[in-house]
Design an enzyme around this catalytic site. Structure first.
Site, short mmCIF file in Angstrom:
data_model
loop_
_atom_site.label_atom_id
_atom_site.label_comp_id
_atom_site.label_asym_id
_atom_site.label_seq_id
_atom_site.Cartn_x
_atom_site.Cartn_y
_atom_site.Cartn_z
N THR A 254 -7.28 16.02 -16.77
CA THR A 254 -6.73 17.23 -17.39
C THR A 254 -6.71 16.97 -18.89
OG1 THR A 254 -4.45 16.41 -17.44
CG2 THR A 254 -5.18 17.51 -15.40
N ASP B 237 -9.35 15.10 -8.04
CA ASP B 237 -8.23 16.00 -8.32
C ASP B 237 -7.27 15.90 -7.13
OD1 ASP B 237 -6.50 18.18 -8.62
OD2 ASP B 237 -8.06 19.40 -9.60
N THR C 219 11.03 10.48 -12.61
CA THR C 219 11.73 10.65 -13.87
C THR C 219 13.25 10.77 -13.69
OG1 THR C 219 12.08 12.32 -15.60
CG2 THR C 219 11.15 13.11 -13.59
N TYR D 72 9.30 21.52 -14.43
CA TYR D 72 8.79 20.14 -14.33
C TYR D 72 9.73 19.28 -13.49
CZ TYR D 72 8.23 15.22 -15.64
OH TYR D 72 8.11 13.85 -15.60
N LYS E 35 9.17 17.44 -9.80
CA LYS E 35 9.28 15.99 -9.57
C LYS E 35 10.37 15.71 -8.53
CE LYS E 35 7.35 13.04 -11.36
NZ LYS E 35 6.03 12.40 -11.11
N LYS F 155 4.43 15.39 -26.92
CA LYS F 155 5.77 14.85 -26.67
C LYS F 155 6.43 14.52 -28.01
CE LYS F 155 5.32 14.69 -22.05
NZ LYS F 155 4.02 14.33 -21.63
N ASN G 248 18.12 13.53 -30.72
CA ASN G 248 16.76 13.82 -31.20
C ASN G 248 16.65 13.77 -32.72
OD1 ASN G 248 15.91 14.21 -28.59
ND2 ASN G 248 16.13 16.44 -28.63
N ARG H 176 14.73 25.14 -26.49
CA ARG H 176 13.98 25.24 -25.23
C ARG H 176 14.90 25.86 -24.18
NH1 ARG H 176 12.37 19.41 -23.07
NH2 ARG H 176 10.40 19.69 -24.16
P1 NAD Z 1 0.47 12.19 -18.77
O1 NAD Z 1 0.61 13.67 -18.81
O2 NAD Z 1 0.21 11.44 -20.03
O3 NAD Z 1 -0.73 11.79 -17.78
C1 NAD Z 1 -0.88 12.39 -16.52
C2 NAD Z 1 -2.22 11.94 -15.96
O4 NAD Z 1 -2.36 12.52 -14.66
C3 NAD Z 1 -3.43 12.36 -16.79
O5 NAD Z 1 -4.35 11.29 -16.89
C4 NAD Z 1 -4.02 13.51 -15.98
O6 NAD Z 1 -5.43 13.66 -16.16
C5 NAD Z 1 -3.66 13.11 -14.57
N1 NAD Z 1 -3.59 14.27 -13.67
C6 NAD Z 1 -2.87 15.41 -13.86
N2 NAD Z 1 -3.11 16.27 -12.86
C7 NAD Z 1 -3.98 15.66 -12.01
C8 NAD Z 1 -4.60 16.04 -10.80
N3 NAD Z 1 -4.39 17.24 -10.26
N4 NAD Z 1 -5.41 15.14 -10.19
C9 NAD Z 1 -5.65 13.93 -10.74
N5 NAD Z 1 -5.11 13.53 -11.89
C10 NAD Z 1 -4.28 14.38 -12.52
O7 NAD Z 1 1.77 11.68 -18.02
P2 NAD Z 1 2.65 10.38 -18.30
O8 NAD Z 1 3.59 10.65 -19.38
O9 NAD Z 1 1.75 9.20 -18.37
O10 NAD Z 1 3.48 10.32 -16.93
C11 NAD Z 1 2.97 9.64 -15.78
C12 NAD Z 1 3.98 9.77 -14.65
O11 NAD Z 1 5.23 9.23 -15.06
C13 NAD Z 1 4.27 11.21 -14.24
O12 NAD Z 1 4.38 11.25 -12.84
C14 NAD Z 1 5.59 11.54 -14.91
O13 NAD Z 1 6.31 12.49 -14.17
C15 NAD Z 1 6.27 10.18 -14.88
N6 NAD Z 1 7.24 9.93 -15.95
C16 NAD Z 1 6.91 10.18 -17.27
C17 NAD Z 1 7.84 9.88 -18.26
C18 NAD Z 1 7.53 10.09 -19.72
O14 NAD Z 1 8.40 9.90 -20.58
N7 NAD Z 1 6.31 10.43 -20.08
C19 NAD Z 1 9.09 9.36 -17.92
C20 NAD Z 1 9.38 9.13 -16.56
C21 NAD Z 1 8.44 9.41 -15.60
P1 TYD Z 2 9.87 15.71 -24.78
O1 TYD Z 2 9.14 14.65 -25.51
O2 TYD Z 2 9.18 16.99 -24.48
O3 TYD Z 2 10.44 15.04 -23.45
P2 TYD Z 2 11.50 15.65 -22.35
O4 TYD Z 2 11.67 17.09 -22.58
O5 TYD Z 2 10.81 15.35 -21.08
O6 TYD Z 2 12.77 14.86 -22.55
O7 TYD Z 2 11.19 16.06 -25.61
C1 TYD Z 2 12.15 15.08 -25.93
C2 TYD Z 2 13.31 15.78 -26.61
O8 TYD Z 2 12.85 16.29 -27.88
C3 TYD Z 2 13.82 16.99 -25.85
O9 TYD Z 2 15.24 17.05 -26.01
C4 TYD Z 2 13.16 18.17 -26.53
C5 TYD Z 2 13.01 17.70 -27.96
N1 TYD Z 2 11.85 18.22 -28.70
C6 TYD Z 2 12.02 18.80 -29.96
O10 TYD Z 2 13.15 18.91 -30.48
N2 TYD Z 2 10.91 19.26 -30.63
C7 TYD Z 2 9.66 19.16 -30.10
O11 TYD Z 2 8.68 19.62 -30.74
C8 TYD Z 2 9.49 18.53 -28.81
C9 TYD Z 2 8.12 18.41 -28.18
C10 TYD Z 2 10.61 18.07 -28.16
#
Ligand code: NAD
Ligand code: TYD
Length: 352
Positions: free
Chosen positions: A38, A61, A131, A156, A160, A195, A255, A289
């Protein structure tokens, strides 16, 4: 003989960190990566390890049931470590259905395929990466425990939460050997600049506005991505089947403080945009948000006591390392911004 790992979502931010960790530290592992690329799946995240013969990429996928069954059956892995998901809260508000299709239905297809593998391999494990957002929002005090009731706020986190429930149900009903990890906000190299942290670094570098939602006083717990990848593998190797572990950085921050620190780090390393002017002046408060959770905090006593894990990076150290990485890897960022990361494989391999 070494083990065969099947990782889903290994081209994403956390999945690619995990793939790098396993391929560099476990030389006898064969690793298969199922990712459909994606917008968040970036092959350039694995540039340093994707040439290894022990690494196998498959464009699968997880929403495609037949493709998942066929691919999982063929690989017959010793474990599935499931990262693939739609992961961004703001996108889930714009288009919730994709989150159900990928995060809920995609997980179900993997669980069903995993049952077949488990029939032939009693040592099989399914680790589901989740998460802290499934627990909802906290007031000024307290922290989430593994036993905290689920109370998700966003499409989201609801998707999850649903997937966590299905994973547990497949453990209880079908005896599938499952493990679940719930982790707080990750940050570090290779994170897609939607993010908070990479978005703010990129905008600060280019002198663009820094959009802080609401009053900027929402609190998140931050964990450096390397610490998360290490924790996941420890749970996979050591935890008792059926267990859930909370993972976090014990680094709660508002933040606005995070954005201030990022501005100061970019000013320090790059120099200010104009003499005497701080990048903090780029901050703009924007409409909040919808359903924005106020505070997350994790109680990580269980993983500390049972598996002897703790975060190795302080937030200060991790953030400095992260800012430096983004400032040094401008090519990675420019390929993300201009979209050319999507053609990485053809650029690298078509003429070879
Ligand atoms: P990301 O969005 O960076 O990456 C997601 C990956 O999944 C991508 O490589 C994408 O191509 C792949 N993907 C999405 N839809 C798909 C599909 N239908 N089939 C195959 N592949 C698919 O996500 P991330 O931040 O690396 O998060 C990874 C996991 O960790 C997720 O399950 C997320 O819920 C969990 N998580 C993330 C955070 C965070 O802070 N980012 C924290 C806790 C848990
Ligand atoms: P984010 O990185 O989207 O993670 P999550 O919503 O999963 O915690 O956002 C982190 C925090 O930052 C969340 O409280 C929303 C805030 N935020 C902003 O204030 N401005 C931004 O542009 C973004 C993307 C997030």
């Amino acid at each position: 003989m070494g083990k065969t790992y099947l990782v889903t979502g290994g081209l994403g931010f956390i999945g690619s960190e995990y793939v790098r960790l396993i391929l560099t530290e476990q030389p006898d592992v064969e690793l298969h990566n199922h990712d459909c690329q994606t917008y968040a799946g970036n092959p350039e995240n694995l540039q340093k390890v994707d040439q290894l013969e022990r690494y196998h990429y498959h464009k699968v996928d997880i929403r495609d049931r037949d493709a998942v069954y066929a691919a999982v059956e063929k690989i017959a892995p010793d474990c599935i470590v499931h990262f693939a998901a739609e992961s961004h809260v703001d996108r889930s508000i714009e288009g919730p259905l994709l989150f159900v299709e990928t995060n809920v239905m995609g997980t179900l297809h993997l669980l069903e395929a995993a049952r077949e593998v488990f029939k032939k391999n009693p040592d099989f494990r399914f680790l589901h990466v989740s998460t802290d957002e499934v627990y909802g929002s906290l007031g000024d005090t307290g922290a989430f425990l593994e036993t905290t009731a689920y109370d998700p706020s966003s499409p989201y986190s609801a998707s999850k939460a649903a997937s966590d429930h299905f994973v547990r149900a497949w453990g209880r009903t079908f005896g599938l050997p499952i493990l679940i990890t719930n982790c707080s906000n990750n940050y570090g190299p290779y994170q897609f600049p939607e993010k908070l942290i990479p978005l703010m670094i990129n905008n600060a570098v280019h002198g663009k506005p820094l959009p802080v939602y609401g009053d900027g006083k929402n609190v998140r717990d931050w964990l450096f991505v390397e610490d998360h990848a290490r924790a996941i593998d420890l749970v996979l190797q050591e935890a008792k089947i059926g267990e859930t572990y909370n993972i976090g950085g014990e680094a709660e921050e508002e933040n606005l403080n995070v954005v201030h620190t990022l501005c100061d780090l970019v000013d320090e390393i790059r120099g200010p945009l104009e003499a005497g002017k701080s990048r903090r002046e780029l901050i703009t408060f924007v409409t909040d948000r919808p359903g924005h959770d106020r505070r997350y905090a994790m109680d990580i006593t269980k993983i500390k006591n049972e598996l002897n894990w703790k975060p190795l990076y302080s937030f200060e150290e991790g953030l400095r390392k992260t800012v430096k990485w983004y400032l040094e890897n401008t090519e990675w960022m420019s390929h993300v911004v201009d979209g050319s990361y999507k053609t990485y494989y053809s650029r690298m391999y078509d003429d070879r």
